[in-house]
Design a protein around this motif. Sequence first.
Motif, PDB file in Angstrom:
ATOM      1  N   LEU A 230      17.473  34.361 -23.054  1.00  0.00           N
ATOM      2  CA  LEU A 230      16.714  34.785 -21.883  1.00  0.00           C
ATOM      3  C   LEU A 230      15.452  35.539 -22.292  1.00  0.00           C
ATOM      4  O   LEU A 230      14.377  35.331 -21.712  1.00  0.00           O
ATOM      5  N   LEU A 231      15.557  36.406 -23.291  1.00  0.00           N
ATOM      6  CA  LEU A 231      14.397  37.169 -23.753  1.00  0.00           C
ATOM      7  C   LEU A 231      13.299  36.248 -24.260  1.00  0.00           C
ATOM      8  O   LEU A 231      12.123  36.387 -23.881  1.00  0.00           O
ATOM      9  N   THR A 232      13.643  35.303 -25.118  1.00  0.00           N
ATOM     10  CA  THR A 232      12.633  34.394 -25.667  1.00  0.00           C
ATOM     11  C   THR A 232      12.070  33.471 -24.591  1.00  0.00           C
ATOM     12  O   THR A 232      10.882  33.150 -24.609  1.00  0.00           O
ATOM     13  N   THR A 233      12.906  33.053 -23.649  1.00  0.00           N
ATOM     14  CA  THR A 233      12.413  32.201 -22.562  1.00  0.00           C
ATOM     15  C   THR A 233      11.428  32.966 -21.689  1.00  0.00           C
ATOM     16  O   THR A 233      10.375  32.438 -21.299  1.00  0.00           O
ATOM     17  N   LEU A 234      11.767  34.220 -21.372  1.00  0.00           N
ATOM     18  CA  LEU A 234      10.862  35.044 -20.566  1.00  0.00           C
ATOM     19  C   LEU A 234       9.514  35.240 -21.263  1.00  0.00           C
ATOM     20  O   LEU A 234       8.452  35.117 -20.636  1.00  0.00           O
ATOM     21  N   LEU A 292       5.125  38.324 -12.392  1.00  0.00           N
ATOM     22  CA  LEU A 292       6.272  39.161 -12.036  1.00  0.00           C
ATOM     23  C   LEU A 292       7.284  38.368 -11.224  1.00  0.00           C
ATOM     24  O   LEU A 292       8.497  38.435 -11.494  1.00  0.00           O
ATOM     25  N   VAL A 293       6.812  37.620 -10.234  1.00  0.00           N
ATOM     26  CA  VAL A 293       7.728  36.853  -9.387  1.00  0.00           C
ATOM     27  C   VAL A 293       8.457  35.792 -10.191  1.00  0.00           C
ATOM     28  O   VAL A 293       9.680  35.617 -10.069  1.00  0.00           O
ATOM     29  N   VAL A 294       7.740  35.066 -11.033  1.00  0.00           N
ATOM     30  CA  VAL A 294       8.377  34.019 -11.850  1.00  0.00           C
ATOM     31  C   VAL A 294       9.409  34.634 -12.789  1.00  0.00           C
ATOM     32  O   VAL A 294      10.507  34.086 -12.970  1.00  0.00           O
ATOM     33  N   SER A 295       9.098  35.780 -13.382  1.00  0.00           N
ATOM     34  CA  SER A 295      10.041  36.438 -14.292  1.00  0.00           C
ATOM     35  C   SER A 295      11.299  36.884 -13.550  1.00  0.00           C
ATOM     36  O   SER A 295      12.420  36.690 -14.033  1.00  0.00           O
ATOM     37  N   VAL A 299      15.118  35.535 -14.215  1.00  0.00           N
ATOM     38  CA  VAL A 299      16.218  36.442 -14.539  1.00  0.00           C
ATOM     39  C   VAL A 299      17.361  36.277 -13.541  1.00  0.00           C
ATOM     40  O   VAL A 299      18.541  36.240 -13.920  1.00  0.00           O
ATOM     41  N   ARG A 300      17.025  36.157 -12.259  1.00  0.00           N
ATOM     42  CA  ARG A 300      18.070  36.032 -11.234  1.00  0.00           C
ATOM     43  C   ARG A 300      18.840  34.728 -11.400  1.00  0.00           C
ATOM     44  O   ARG A 300      20.066  34.698 -11.298  1.00  0.00           O
ATOM     45  N   VAL A 301      18.111  33.632 -11.645  1.00  0.00           N
ATOM     46  CA  VAL A 301      18.785  32.338 -11.829  1.00  0.00           C
ATOM     47  C   VAL A 301      19.683  32.366 -13.056  1.00  0.00           C
ATOM     48  O   VAL A 301      20.809  31.876 -13.030  1.00  0.00           O
ATOM     49  N   THR A 302      19.196  32.975 -14.132  1.00  0.00           N
ATOM     50  CA  THR A 302      19.989  33.058 -15.357  1.00  0.00           C
ATOM     51  C   THR A 302      21.242  33.905 -15.143  1.00  0.00           C
ATOM     52  O   THR A 302      22.338  33.540 -15.577  1.00  0.00           O
ATOM     53  N   ASN A 303      21.086  35.054 -14.465  1.00  0.00           N
ATOM     54  CA  ASN A 303      22.258  35.902 -14.200  1.00  0.00           C
ATOM     55  C   ASN A 303      23.254  35.218 -13.288  1.00  0.00           C
ATOM     56  O   ASN A 303      24.478  35.340 -13.489  1.00  0.00           O
TER      57      ASN A 303
END
Length: 310
Positions: A230-234, A292-295, A299-303
Amino acid sequence: MVALAPAVVPRRRRALGGGRLAPYLFVAPFVVVFLLFMVAPIVIAVSNAMYSSRSSGLGFGGAETVFVGLQNYATALRDGDFLFGFARVALYGLVQVPVMMLIAAGLALLFDSALVRARRFFQFAVFLPYAVPGVIAALLWGFFYQPSVSPLVQALQGLGVDADLLAPGTVLWSVANVSVWSNAGINMIILFSALQSLPRDTFEAARLDGAGELRMALSLKLPMIAPAVLLTTLSTVIGTLQLFNEPQVLQSITPHIASDWTPNMAIYAVSTLGGDTRLGSAMAVLLGLVTLVVSLVLVRVTNSSSREGL
Protein backbone atom coordinates in the motif's frame (compact mmCIF):
# COMPACT_ATOMS: atom_id res chain seq x y z
CA MET A 1 18.05 4.85 63.99
CA VAL A 2 19.93 6.64 61.20
CA ALA A 3 17.84 9.17 59.32
CA LEU A 4 18.04 8.84 55.57
CA ALA A 5 18.87 11.99 53.67
CA PRO A 6 16.22 13.03 51.14
CA ALA A 7 17.01 12.12 47.56
CA VAL A 8 18.57 14.97 45.69
CA VAL A 9 17.00 15.62 42.29
CA PRO A 10 19.64 16.66 39.76
CA ARG A 11 19.46 20.29 38.81
CA ARG A 12 19.20 19.45 35.10
CA ARG A 13 16.24 17.13 35.76
CA ARG A 14 14.45 19.80 37.82
CA ALA A 15 15.11 22.37 35.11
CA LEU A 16 13.33 20.18 32.58
CA GLY A 17 10.30 19.76 34.81
CA GLY A 18 11.19 16.27 35.96
CA GLY A 19 11.84 15.14 32.39
CA ARG A 20 8.37 16.03 31.14
CA LEU A 21 9.69 18.62 28.66
CA ALA A 22 12.31 16.35 27.13
CA PRO A 23 9.98 14.64 24.57
CA TYR A 24 8.74 18.03 23.38
CA LEU A 25 12.29 19.28 22.91
CA PHE A 26 13.11 16.27 20.74
CA VAL A 27 9.93 16.66 18.68
CA ALA A 28 10.24 20.45 18.34
CA PRO A 29 12.69 20.47 15.36
CA PHE A 30 10.39 18.23 13.32
CA VAL A 31 7.34 20.33 14.19
CA VAL A 32 9.11 23.55 13.21
CA VAL A 33 10.32 22.13 9.89
CA PHE A 34 6.89 20.61 9.18
CA LEU A 35 5.12 23.90 9.83
CA LEU A 36 7.60 25.93 7.76
CA PHE A 37 7.92 23.67 4.72
CA MET A 38 4.61 21.77 4.67
CA VAL A 39 1.83 23.71 6.37
CA ALA A 40 2.96 27.26 5.57
CA PRO A 41 3.20 26.74 1.76
CA ILE A 42 -0.31 25.25 1.73
CA VAL A 43 -1.73 28.18 3.71
CA ILE A 44 0.08 30.68 1.47
CA ALA A 45 -1.18 28.95 -1.71
CA VAL A 46 -4.80 28.88 -0.47
CA SER A 47 -4.60 32.53 0.56
CA ASN A 48 -2.84 33.60 -2.65
CA ALA A 49 -5.53 31.97 -4.78
CA MET A 50 -8.21 34.17 -3.20
CA TYR A 51 -6.73 37.36 -4.70
CA SER A 52 -5.99 38.71 -8.15
CA SER A 53 -3.79 41.48 -9.52
CA ARG A 54 -5.57 44.06 -11.67
CA SER A 55 -4.43 47.25 -13.34
CA SER A 56 -5.73 50.43 -11.76
CA GLY A 57 -6.94 53.46 -13.71
CA LEU A 58 -5.82 53.50 -17.34
CA GLY A 59 -2.94 51.18 -16.68
CA PHE A 60 -0.49 53.86 -15.59
CA GLY A 61 -1.02 53.45 -11.87
CA GLY A 62 0.42 49.96 -11.61
CA ALA A 63 -1.42 46.85 -10.41
CA GLU A 64 -3.48 46.46 -7.30
CA THR A 65 -4.38 43.30 -5.42
CA VAL A 66 -8.10 42.67 -5.01
CA PHE A 67 -10.03 39.93 -3.27
CA VAL A 68 -11.82 37.70 -5.81
CA GLY A 69 -12.89 34.76 -3.64
CA LEU A 70 -13.21 31.56 -5.66
CA GLN A 71 -12.87 33.23 -9.06
CA ASN A 72 -9.40 31.82 -9.71
CA TYR A 73 -10.66 28.31 -8.94
CA ALA A 74 -13.56 28.81 -11.36
CA THR A 75 -11.12 30.00 -14.03
CA ALA A 76 -8.94 26.92 -13.50
CA LEU A 77 -11.95 24.60 -13.73
CA ARG A 78 -12.99 26.24 -17.01
CA ASP A 79 -9.53 25.64 -18.50
CA GLY A 80 -10.06 22.65 -20.79
CA ASP A 81 -6.35 21.99 -21.29
CA PHE A 82 -5.76 21.93 -17.53
CA LEU A 83 -8.62 19.47 -17.00
CA PHE A 84 -7.50 17.32 -19.92
CA GLY A 85 -4.11 17.07 -18.22
CA PHE A 86 -5.84 15.20 -15.37
CA ALA A 87 -7.40 12.80 -17.88
CA ARG A 88 -3.99 12.24 -19.46
CA VAL A 89 -2.25 11.42 -16.17
CA ALA A 90 -5.22 9.20 -15.21
CA LEU A 91 -4.69 7.14 -18.37
CA TYR A 92 -0.96 7.21 -17.70
CA GLY A 93 -1.47 5.99 -14.14
CA LEU A 94 -3.88 3.20 -15.11
CA VAL A 95 -1.01 1.60 -17.04
CA GLN A 96 2.11 2.85 -15.30
CA VAL A 97 1.12 2.14 -11.69
CA PRO A 98 0.21 -1.57 -12.20
CA VAL A 99 3.29 -2.14 -14.36
CA MET A 100 5.52 -0.44 -11.79
CA MET A 101 4.09 -2.46 -8.90
CA LEU A 102 4.21 -5.78 -10.80
CA ILE A 103 7.87 -5.25 -11.68
CA ALA A 104 8.82 -4.11 -8.16
CA ALA A 105 6.89 -6.89 -6.41
CA GLY A 106 8.11 -9.54 -8.85
CA LEU A 107 11.75 -8.56 -8.36
CA ALA A 108 11.37 -8.33 -4.57
CA LEU A 109 9.82 -11.81 -4.41
CA LEU A 110 12.49 -13.16 -6.74
CA PHE A 111 15.33 -11.75 -4.64
CA ASP A 112 13.67 -13.08 -1.47
CA SER A 113 13.52 -16.61 -2.87
CA ALA A 114 16.36 -19.10 -3.09
CA LEU A 115 16.40 -19.00 -6.89
CA VAL A 116 18.75 -16.04 -7.42
CA ARG A 117 22.52 -16.13 -7.21
CA ALA A 118 24.62 -12.95 -6.81
CA ARG A 119 21.61 -11.30 -5.16
CA ARG A 120 23.49 -8.23 -3.96
CA PHE A 121 24.77 -7.41 -7.43
CA PHE A 122 21.36 -7.66 -9.08
CA GLN A 123 19.73 -5.65 -6.30
CA PHE A 124 22.28 -2.89 -6.82
CA ALA A 125 21.75 -3.03 -10.59
CA VAL A 126 17.97 -2.64 -10.21
CA PHE A 127 18.28 0.13 -7.63
CA LEU A 128 20.96 2.10 -9.53
CA PRO A 129 18.55 3.95 -11.91
CA TYR A 130 16.86 5.53 -8.87
CA ALA A 131 20.16 7.24 -8.04
CA VAL A 132 20.11 8.97 -11.43
CA PRO A 133 18.34 12.38 -11.19
CA GLY A 134 15.02 12.52 -13.03
CA VAL A 135 16.20 15.18 -15.47
CA ILE A 136 19.31 13.17 -16.39
CA ALA A 137 17.19 10.03 -16.83
CA ALA A 138 14.83 11.89 -19.18
CA LEU A 139 17.77 13.25 -21.18
CA LEU A 140 19.26 9.75 -21.42
CA TRP A 141 16.04 8.19 -22.65
CA GLY A 142 15.43 11.17 -24.93
CA PHE A 143 18.59 10.13 -26.77
CA PHE A 144 17.19 6.61 -27.19
CA TYR A 145 13.88 8.01 -28.47
CA GLN A 146 15.23 10.27 -31.23
CA PRO A 147 15.06 8.37 -34.55
CA SER A 148 18.13 10.03 -36.08
CA VAL A 149 20.58 8.97 -33.35
CA SER A 150 18.83 6.23 -31.36
CA PRO A 151 20.43 2.78 -31.60
CA LEU A 152 17.17 1.36 -30.24
CA VAL A 153 15.03 2.85 -33.02
CA GLN A 154 17.62 1.88 -35.65
CA ALA A 155 17.67 -1.70 -34.35
CA LEU A 156 13.87 -1.87 -34.59
CA GLN A 157 13.98 -0.45 -38.08
CA GLY A 158 16.54 -3.10 -38.99
CA LEU A 159 13.97 -5.70 -37.93
CA GLY A 160 11.36 -4.10 -40.17
CA VAL A 161 9.54 -2.26 -37.35
CA ASP A 162 8.82 1.38 -38.17
CA ALA A 163 8.95 2.71 -34.60
CA ASP A 164 8.41 6.34 -33.67
CA LEU A 165 8.66 6.49 -29.89
CA LEU A 166 7.81 10.21 -29.82
CA ALA A 167 4.65 10.05 -31.94
CA PRO A 168 1.36 11.37 -30.50
CA GLY A 169 0.12 7.85 -29.76
CA THR A 170 3.31 6.56 -28.16
CA VAL A 171 4.90 9.53 -26.37
CA LEU A 172 2.78 8.96 -23.25
CA TRP A 173 4.12 5.43 -22.90
CA SER A 174 7.65 6.60 -23.61
CA VAL A 175 7.32 8.93 -20.62
CA ALA A 176 5.91 6.05 -18.56
CA ASN A 177 8.91 3.91 -19.50
CA VAL A 178 11.29 6.54 -18.09
CA SER A 179 9.33 6.67 -14.83
CA VAL A 180 9.23 2.88 -14.43
CA TRP A 181 12.95 2.59 -15.18
CA SER A 182 13.78 5.28 -12.60
CA ASN A 183 11.49 4.28 -9.71
CA ALA A 184 10.99 0.52 -9.84
CA GLY A 185 14.22 0.01 -7.89
CA ILE A 186 13.22 2.00 -4.80
CA ASN A 187 9.83 0.27 -4.64
CA MET A 188 11.59 -3.08 -4.94
CA ILE A 189 13.88 -2.20 -2.03
CA ILE A 190 10.92 -1.25 0.19
CA LEU A 191 9.06 -4.47 -0.60
CA PHE A 192 12.20 -6.58 -0.24
CA SER A 193 12.91 -5.05 3.19
CA ALA A 194 9.37 -5.91 4.26
CA LEU A 195 9.85 -9.49 3.05
CA GLN A 196 13.10 -9.82 4.99
CA SER A 197 11.30 -8.95 8.23
CA LEU A 198 8.82 -11.83 7.89
CA PRO A 199 9.30 -14.93 10.10
CA ARG A 200 11.19 -17.61 8.19
CA ASP A 201 9.66 -20.53 10.12
CA THR A 202 6.30 -19.86 8.44
CA PHE A 203 7.85 -20.47 5.03
CA GLU A 204 9.73 -23.53 6.23
CA ALA A 205 6.44 -25.01 7.43
CA ALA A 206 4.85 -24.22 4.06
CA ARG A 207 7.72 -25.96 2.23
CA LEU A 208 7.25 -29.04 4.41
CA ASP A 209 3.58 -29.05 3.39
CA GLY A 210 4.64 -29.10 -0.26
CA ALA A 211 4.13 -25.43 -1.20
CA GLY A 212 6.38 -24.12 -3.95
CA GLU A 213 7.96 -20.68 -4.24
CA LEU A 214 5.12 -19.34 -6.41
CA ARG A 215 2.42 -20.57 -4.05
CA MET A 216 4.19 -19.08 -1.03
CA ALA A 217 4.70 -15.78 -2.84
CA LEU A 218 1.03 -15.38 -3.74
CA SER A 219 -0.61 -16.93 -0.68
CA LEU A 220 1.78 -15.98 2.13
CA LYS A 221 4.34 -13.33 1.31
CA LEU A 222 2.25 -10.76 -0.54
CA PRO A 223 -0.64 -10.77 1.99
CA MET A 224 1.85 -10.44 4.86
CA ILE A 225 3.50 -7.34 3.34
CA ALA A 226 0.22 -5.64 2.39
CA PRO A 227 1.12 -2.41 4.30
CA ALA A 228 4.36 -2.08 2.33
CA VAL A 229 2.50 -2.72 -0.93
CA LEU A 230 0.00 0.00 0.00
CA LEU A 231 2.82 2.42 0.84
CA THR A 232 4.61 1.92 -2.48
CA THR A 233 1.34 2.07 -4.42
CA LEU A 234 0.39 5.33 -2.73
CA SER A 235 3.77 6.90 -3.46
CA THR A 236 3.53 5.77 -7.09
CA VAL A 237 0.03 7.22 -7.49
CA ILE A 238 1.08 10.53 -5.93
CA GLY A 239 4.14 10.63 -8.19
CA THR A 240 1.88 10.00 -11.20
CA LEU A 241 -0.37 12.96 -10.35
CA GLN A 242 2.72 15.15 -9.88
CA LEU A 243 4.32 14.10 -13.18
CA PHE A 244 6.60 16.90 -14.37
CA ASN A 245 10.32 16.22 -14.92
CA GLU A 246 10.13 13.60 -17.68
CA PRO A 247 7.65 15.35 -20.02
CA GLN A 248 9.19 18.75 -19.32
CA VAL A 249 12.58 17.50 -20.55
CA LEU A 250 11.21 15.50 -23.49
CA GLN A 251 9.19 18.56 -24.55
CA SER A 252 12.37 20.00 -26.08
CA ILE A 253 12.73 17.10 -28.55
CA THR A 254 9.12 16.49 -29.59
CA PRO A 255 6.27 18.84 -30.55
CA HIS A 256 3.71 16.39 -29.16
CA ILE A 257 4.19 17.48 -25.53
CA ALA A 258 2.56 20.85 -24.88
CA SER A 259 3.42 23.23 -22.06
CA ASP A 260 0.21 22.17 -20.24
CA TRP A 261 0.57 18.45 -20.96
CA THR A 262 0.16 17.53 -17.27
CA PRO A 263 -1.42 19.47 -14.38
CA ASN A 264 1.98 20.25 -12.88
CA MET A 265 3.25 21.52 -16.24
CA ALA A 266 0.13 23.68 -16.59
CA ILE A 267 0.76 25.18 -13.14
CA TYR A 268 4.37 25.92 -14.11
CA ALA A 269 3.30 27.46 -17.43
CA VAL A 270 0.64 29.69 -15.85
CA SER A 271 2.64 30.85 -12.82
CA THR A 272 6.13 31.11 -14.30
CA LEU A 273 5.74 31.59 -18.05
CA GLY A 274 2.39 33.38 -17.84
CA GLY A 275 3.20 35.36 -14.72
CA ASP A 276 -0.17 34.70 -13.05
CA THR A 277 0.87 33.26 -9.69
CA ARG A 278 -2.66 33.68 -8.29
CA LEU A 279 -4.19 31.37 -10.88
CA GLY A 280 -1.23 29.03 -10.52
CA SER A 281 -1.88 28.81 -6.77
CA ALA A 282 -5.52 27.90 -7.42
CA MET A 283 -4.44 25.17 -9.84
CA ALA A 284 -1.93 23.85 -7.30
CA VAL A 285 -4.60 23.70 -4.58
CA LEU A 286 -6.93 21.80 -6.93
CA LEU A 287 -4.14 19.35 -7.77
CA GLY A 288 -3.48 18.85 -4.07
CA LEU A 289 -7.16 18.18 -3.39
CA VAL A 290 -7.34 15.62 -6.21
CA THR A 291 -4.22 13.91 -4.88
CA LEU A 292 -5.70 13.81 -1.36
CA VAL A 293 -9.02 12.38 -2.57
CA VAL A 294 -7.37 9.70 -4.72
CA SER A 295 -5.08 8.70 -1.83
CA LEU A 296 -7.98 8.45 0.63
CA VAL A 297 -10.03 6.38 -1.81
CA LEU A 298 -7.10 4.04 -2.43
CA VAL A 299 -6.51 3.57 1.30
CA ARG A 300 -10.22 2.94 1.95
CA VAL A 301 -10.51 0.40 -0.88
CA THR A 302 -7.37 -1.38 0.29
CA ASN A 303 -8.57 -1.51 3.92
CA SER A 304 -11.98 -2.79 2.84
CA SER A 305 -10.36 -5.53 0.75
CA SER A 306 -8.13 -6.50 3.67
CA ARG A 307 -11.10 -6.78 6.06
CA GLU A 308 -13.05 -8.89 3.57
CA GLY A 309 -10.07 -11.21 3.22
CA LEU A 310 -9.87 -11.83 6.99
